[in-house]
Design an enzyme around this catalytic site. Sequence first.
Site, PDB file in Angstrom:
ATOM      1  N   HIS A   1      -5.069  -3.687  -2.666  1.00  0.00           N
ATOM      2  CA  HIS A   1      -4.685  -2.691  -3.665  1.00  0.00           C
ATOM      3  C   HIS A   1      -4.442  -3.292  -5.043  1.00  0.00           C
ATOM      4  O   HIS A   1      -4.033  -2.584  -5.962  1.00  0.00           O
ATOM      5  CB  HIS A   1      -3.440  -1.937  -3.192  1.00  0.00           C
ATOM      6  CG  HIS A   1      -3.669  -1.154  -1.946  1.00  0.00           C
ATOM      7  ND1 HIS A   1      -4.116   0.148  -1.948  1.00  0.00           N
ATOM      8  CD2 HIS A   1      -3.553  -1.513  -0.639  1.00  0.00           C
ATOM      9  CE1 HIS A   1      -4.240   0.576  -0.704  1.00  0.00           C
ATOM     10  NE2 HIS A   1      -3.909  -0.419   0.108  1.00  0.00           N
TER      11      HIS A   1
ATOM     12  N   LYS B   1     -11.732   0.492  -2.342  1.00  0.00           N
ATOM     13  CA  LYS B   1     -10.629   1.037  -3.141  1.00  0.00           C
ATOM     14  C   LYS B   1     -11.039   0.996  -4.612  1.00  0.00           C
ATOM     15  O   LYS B   1     -11.786   1.844  -5.055  1.00  0.00           O
ATOM     16  CB  LYS B   1      -9.344   0.287  -2.822  1.00  0.00           C
ATOM     17  CG  LYS B   1      -8.933   0.465  -1.351  1.00  0.00           C
ATOM     18  CD  LYS B   1      -7.691  -0.283  -0.992  1.00  0.00           C
ATOM     19  CE  LYS B   1      -7.261   0.015   0.443  1.00  0.00           C
ATOM     20  NZ  LYS B   1      -8.223  -0.455   1.472  1.00  0.00           N
TER      21      LYS B   1
ATOM     22  N   SER C   1       0.794  -1.228   0.000  1.00  0.00           N
ATOM     23  CA  SER C   1       0.000   0.000   0.000  1.00  0.00           C
ATOM     24  C   SER C   1       0.822   1.272   0.000  1.00  0.00           C
ATOM     25  O   SER C   1       0.362   2.307  -0.496  1.00  0.00           O
ATOM     26  CB  SER C   1      -0.936   0.011   1.211  1.00  0.00           C
ATOM     27  OG  SER C   1      -0.196  -0.027   2.424  1.00  0.00           O
TER      28      SER C   1
END
Length: 398
Positions: free
Chosen positions: A212, A244, A184
């Site tokens: 991610h 995300k 991240s």
Amino acid sequence: MATPATTEALARELERLEQADLYRRRRVAAWSPELRAAELVVDGRRCLAFCSNDYLGLAHDPRLAEALAGHALAAGAGSGAAHLVTGHSPEHHALEEELAAFTGFPRALLFSTGYMANLGLLCALADRGDLVAEDRLNHASLLDASRLSGARVRRYAHADPAAAERRLDGSARRRFIVTDGVFSMDGDRAPLAALAALARRHAAELVVDDAHGLGVVGPEGRGSLAAAGLAPADATALVGTLGKAFGTFGAFVAGSETVIETLLQRARSYIYTTAPPPALAAATRRALALARAEQWRRDRLATLVGRFRAGAAALGLRLAPSDTPIQPVLASSARAALEAAERLFAAGLWVTPIRPPTVPAGSARLRVTFSAAHEEADVDRLLAALDGIPALRPGGAA
């Protein structure tokens, strides 16, 4: 109310953080339809944001908002209870089935947050007598979960399979290799093929947190395992977040029938919390379908990242080795990172300064992130602003 002694001790620690340039402050950010998807009004200033995790630009997509609002109007705003009581709706169930199909695992289980998913997973599977080898740069939730499980935790050098293998030495009832898929703060990828081979040699369980990576890398955005040429059978469990790339909120664990049923019985962060709103699951189902179908979003990200890296290299900026939307620009100190962020903010560009303990000491940086909502002209504007900040170059003054 805290006692005077405790209050004084806390105040001293806050002062120490302030003096070390490590004090965190929140900004108030708002979005409205008259703004572009990559813009926010931050503390009253209209800014182009380069620090969101909205990688595919879906967070402000009206199709998600319509799905959310429509389901809330039809079925209500809240779930009313935990999944195992009255909170598990048809929308939750359908989303779990679609997430399982997307990742290729037999089952998926929804959690309220990524932190809760990691806590629930590792504390349900690992126990005293077990050994967990963790990448040194793993997300805090993975580290905390491993420690809380009661297992013996050994951290290995970042993205180093040989170091991970050394950490697996010694007696243990079960062994786990735990890693982020995409890291991240650095944006680089774990060597998953090598770690999967290592897990097979040592009969270890491979757990991947792909918060991610999902939606962003791999065919159809199916994540880091798929991008590494691995099958679901190569990992014990995959953790993904929905706030995300998918633009909504929540998280899930994907795994085998046995793993998911074990979580249903033992994952305290699943059993003892209220289920997310069903309307949120409806919006996420829409986001998942769009993320799979609209390849142009991942194509645009690749174009933006390539443009930024080429421009940053020409300017002499120090970047981490990342091909993902996370592009850290290294600074000479925490103070330099703070001052650079303030200069960018004054120019209408919002980039978050990242300092210890979020990153190791001596590695403060600006965490630049890109979204499919950005345009190439936005990249050029950011590069022009970074060009005017000497502290971001090697040897630059803070």
